[in-house]
Write an enzyme that holds these catalytic residues in place. Structure first.
Site, mmCIF file in Angstrom:
data_model
loop_
_atom_site.group_PDB
_atom_site.id
_atom_site.type_symbol
_atom_site.label_atom_id
_atom_site.label_comp_id
_atom_site.label_asym_id
_atom_site.label_seq_id
_atom_site.Cartn_x
_atom_site.Cartn_y
_atom_site.Cartn_z
ATOM 1 N N ASP A 41 -4.111 0.406 -9.396
ATOM 2 C CA ASP A 41 -5.510 0.017 -9.574
ATOM 3 C C ASP A 41 -5.803 -0.351 -11.023
ATOM 4 O O ASP A 41 -6.426 -1.378 -11.317
ATOM 5 C CB ASP A 41 -6.441 1.156 -9.142
ATOM 6 C CG ASP A 41 -6.118 1.647 -7.745
ATOM 7 O OD1 ASP A 41 -5.445 0.911 -7.007
ATOM 8 O OD2 ASP A 41 -6.533 2.759 -7.396
ATOM 9 N N TYR B 26 -4.236 11.787 0.997
ATOM 10 C CA TYR B 26 -3.468 10.982 0.042
ATOM 11 C C TYR B 26 -2.308 11.810 -0.523
ATOM 12 O O TYR B 26 -1.165 11.370 -0.558
ATOM 13 C CB TYR B 26 -4.394 10.503 -1.082
ATOM 14 C CG TYR B 26 -3.743 9.560 -2.061
ATOM 15 C CD1 TYR B 26 -3.866 8.185 -1.899
ATOM 16 C CD2 TYR B 26 -3.011 10.042 -3.134
ATOM 17 C CE1 TYR B 26 -3.261 7.314 -2.803
ATOM 18 C CE2 TYR B 26 -2.407 9.184 -4.036
ATOM 19 C CZ TYR B 26 -2.544 7.818 -3.870
ATOM 20 O OH TYR B 26 -1.952 6.960 -4.752
ATOM 21 N N GLU C 161 0.837 -1.203 0.000
ATOM 22 C CA GLU C 161 0.000 0.000 0.000
ATOM 23 C C GLU C 161 0.869 1.249 0.000
ATOM 24 O O GLU C 161 1.819 1.354 0.774
ATOM 25 C CB GLU C 161 -0.894 -0.040 1.247
ATOM 26 C CG GLU C 161 -2.297 0.372 1.008
ATOM 27 C CD GLU C 161 -3.081 -0.597 0.105
ATOM 28 O OE1 GLU C 161 -3.211 -0.288 -1.104
ATOM 29 O OE2 GLU C 161 -3.555 -1.622 0.606
ATOM 30 N N GLU D 67 -7.191 9.985 -14.394
ATOM 31 C CA GLU D 67 -7.445 10.260 -12.979
ATOM 32 C C GLU D 67 -6.575 11.415 -12.471
ATOM 33 O O GLU D 67 -7.035 12.279 -11.735
ATOM 34 C CB GLU D 67 -7.188 8.983 -12.160
ATOM 35 C CG GLU D 67 -7.765 9.071 -10.784
ATOM 36 C CD GLU D 67 -8.273 7.732 -10.259
ATOM 37 O OE1 GLU D 67 -8.591 6.828 -11.050
ATOM 38 O OE2 GLU D 67 -8.350 7.616 -9.033
ATOM 39 N N ASP E 228 3.050 2.108 -4.829
ATOM 40 C CA ASP E 228 3.068 2.229 -6.304
ATOM 41 C C ASP E 228 3.706 3.526 -6.783
ATOM 42 O O ASP E 228 4.575 3.524 -7.650
ATOM 43 C CB ASP E 228 1.678 1.974 -6.934
ATOM 44 C CG ASP E 228 0.573 2.933 -6.518
ATOM 45 O OD1 ASP E 228 0.786 3.764 -5.597
ATOM 46 O OD2 ASP E 228 -0.523 2.858 -7.109
ATOM 47 N N GLY F 258 -16.591 3.973 -3.225
ATOM 48 C CA GLY F 258 -16.083 4.526 -1.964
ATOM 49 C C GLY F 258 -15.637 3.483 -0.966
ATOM 50 O O GLY F 258 -15.404 3.777 0.203
ATOM 51 N N SER G 178 -11.684 0.345 -5.910
ATOM 52 C CA SER G 178 -11.356 0.909 -7.237
ATOM 53 C C SER G 178 -12.489 0.880 -8.239
ATOM 54 O O SER G 178 -12.324 0.468 -9.394
ATOM 55 C CB SER G 178 -10.138 0.197 -7.841
ATOM 56 O OG SER G 178 -9.010 0.657 -7.222
ATOM 57 N N SER G 179 -13.642 1.339 -7.797
ATOM 58 C CA SER G 179 -14.737 1.501 -8.753
ATOM 59 C C SER G 179 -14.304 2.460 -9.862
ATOM 60 O O SER G 179 -14.722 2.321 -11.010
ATOM 61 C CB SER G 179 -15.986 2.031 -8.047
ATOM 62 O OG SER G 179 -15.676 3.214 -7.348
HETATM 63 C C1 GLA Z 1 -5.259 4.315 -4.143
HETATM 64 C C2 GLA Z 1 -4.499 4.721 -5.400
HETATM 65 C C3 GLA Z 1 -3.410 3.712 -5.749
HETATM 66 C C4 GLA Z 1 -2.526 3.414 -4.541
HETATM 67 C C5 GLA Z 1 -3.372 3.118 -3.307
HETATM 68 C C6 GLA Z 1 -2.551 2.960 -2.064
HETATM 69 O O1 GLA Z 1 -5.971 3.151 -4.379
HETATM 70 O O2 GLA Z 1 -5.393 4.841 -6.469
HETATM 71 O O3 GLA Z 1 -2.651 4.188 -6.833
HETATM 72 O O4 GLA Z 1 -1.623 4.463 -4.311
HETATM 73 O O5 GLA Z 1 -4.347 4.111 -3.079
HETATM 74 O O6 GLA Z 1 -1.787 1.809 -2.129
#
Ligand code: GLA
Length: 385
Positions: free
Chosen positions: A175, A227, A36, A163, A39, A125, A129-130
């Site tokens: 994602d 984030y 997590e 995005e 990426d 939400g 990853s919708s």
């Molecule tokens: C979200 C982002 C991903 C990644 C995760 C955390 O899902 O879209 O690119 O950074 O958070 O691992």
């Protein structure tokens, strides 16, 4: 497998636009098993595509208009291809429109107009990853209808570009890669620096295990500050340590990092460095010993996100602790954090105990009722009708 939603979305398309679509394309949501916030640090991730999908019925037009509508907002949003920008689009339609824009950018401005209708059973939400599912379903559709034959990794990059540039969320490549590259019963082991991907067998069913999603119903949005501030801290850590990305640090560098960085930045860096090692250890454990060997790694990942990266919330911590106490062999929050879902790797015989225990604890703490369901690893984006 007959795909009911595919037929349904094709019918809805015909009702909204008054003609048949040329095809229906679909792409899955994803859950991240481990890795997590690694990426965008050019590190490693191990997500898998799930058996919840987004469907896009699409057809070409003869002009340059783009129309998008969906079961959640049937009134089409309409504009011409050249009008799409971060300023002109907003809300859910920014995802499909952003993808059309990004495909046009990649293909040098080429492209005719499109009618697009979208439906999805990926919960919104929940950290599943919708958004990537919408992006990848539309990306494979546009790629085919504009006869571009782009590579899967380019289509993943197009989703990310949409995005980042149009939706305005500074997210990484995980994602969209999972949604593009997923395979039945396998996770996608991705090196986010090279975008080299390997399929890793999960073997959950043979081991009598299932991944439970515990959607806390605490909504998260990556266009919000948390984030972006984590990402900025990682970039600052890499800059001070003199490396291109945190991927280039390992456990031996942490002593020096502790001297050079302020405490908070150090802890952000330590999460990324240790999380990268946990991904590699998880891949190794899955290959050598199977999924019963990964429980501790999942929990160590959760602790690191809770204590070092500080992106968990009480609901996620409660879900993880209760799942482990009632029989899950590993559990962690998953996705970007600040809400969304936890995963619990759970023996089949313990599924109802874990589900009931988590629900009871949420009720007694006055939290919203969590949505708990099992997912399995499913194939990636493709044409379905
Ligand atoms: C979200 C982002 C991903 C990644 C995760 C955390 O899902 O879209 O690119 O950074 O958070 O691992």
């Amino acid at each position: 497998m007959t795909d009911q939603l595919a037929a349904q979305v094709s019918n809805r398309f015909a009702v909204v636009y008054g003609h048949e679509p040329e095809g229906v394309w679909s792409a899955p949501g994803r859950v991240n098993l481990i890795g997590e916030h690694t990426d965008y640090n050019e590190g490693f991730v191990l997500p898998f595509a799930i058996n919840r999908r987004t469907y896009a019925a699409v057809s070409k037009r003869t002009d340059d208009r783009i129309r998008v509508s969906s079961t959640f907002a049937e009134l089409p949003v309409e504009l011409s291809l050249s009008e799409i920008s971060a300023e002109t689009v907003s809300g859910w339609s920014a995802y499909p429109l952003g993808v059309v824009w990004a495909v046009a950018e990649k293909s040098g401005g080429f492209g005719v107009g499109l009618d697009i209708f979208i439906d999805s059973d990926v919960p919104v939400g929940a950290g599943l990853s919708s958004s990537a599912a919408i992006e990848c379903a539309v990306a494979v559709a546009v790629d085919e209808l504009w006869a571009l034959a782009l590579a899967e990794r380019d289509l993943a990059r197009i989703g990310q570009r949409a995005e980042n540039a149009i939706v305005g969320a500074p997210t990484g490549i995980m994602d969209q890669s999972a949604s593009m590259l997923g395979e039945l019963d396998h996770a996608v082991f991705l090196d986010c620096r090279t975008l080299e991907a390997q399929s890793v067998e999960l073997g959950f069913a043979e081991a009598g295990l299932e991944i439970l999603i515990i959607d806390t119903r605490v909504e998260h949005r990556h266009a919000d500050g948390g984030y972006a501030s984590r990402r900025a801290a990682c970039e600052e850590g890499a800059r001070v340590m003199g490396v291109a990305a945190l991927r280039d640090l390992n456990a031996n560098d942490l002593t020096l990092a502790a001297e050079r960085l302020d405490d908070q930045t150090f802890r952000r860096v330590r999460h990324v460095v240790t999380e990268n090692s946990r991904v590699l250890a998880t891949v190794d454990a899955l290959r050598k010993s199977g999924p019963t060997a990964i429980g501790e790694l999942l929990y160590a990942s959760h602790e690191s996100m809770r204590d070092d990266f500080e992106i968990s919330v009480d609901e996620l911590d409660t879900a993880v602790e209760m799942a482990l106490r009632h029989g899950a062999i590993g559990a962690r929050m998953t996705g970007g954090g600040f809400g969304g879902a936890a995963i619990a790797l759970t023996p089949l015989a313990k599924i109802s105990e874990v589900t009931l225990a988590v629900k009871a604890e949420f009720a007694s703490l006055g939290y919203a009722e969590p949505n708990i369901f099992a997912v399995s690893a499913a194939p990636g984006a493709r044409r379905v009708l």
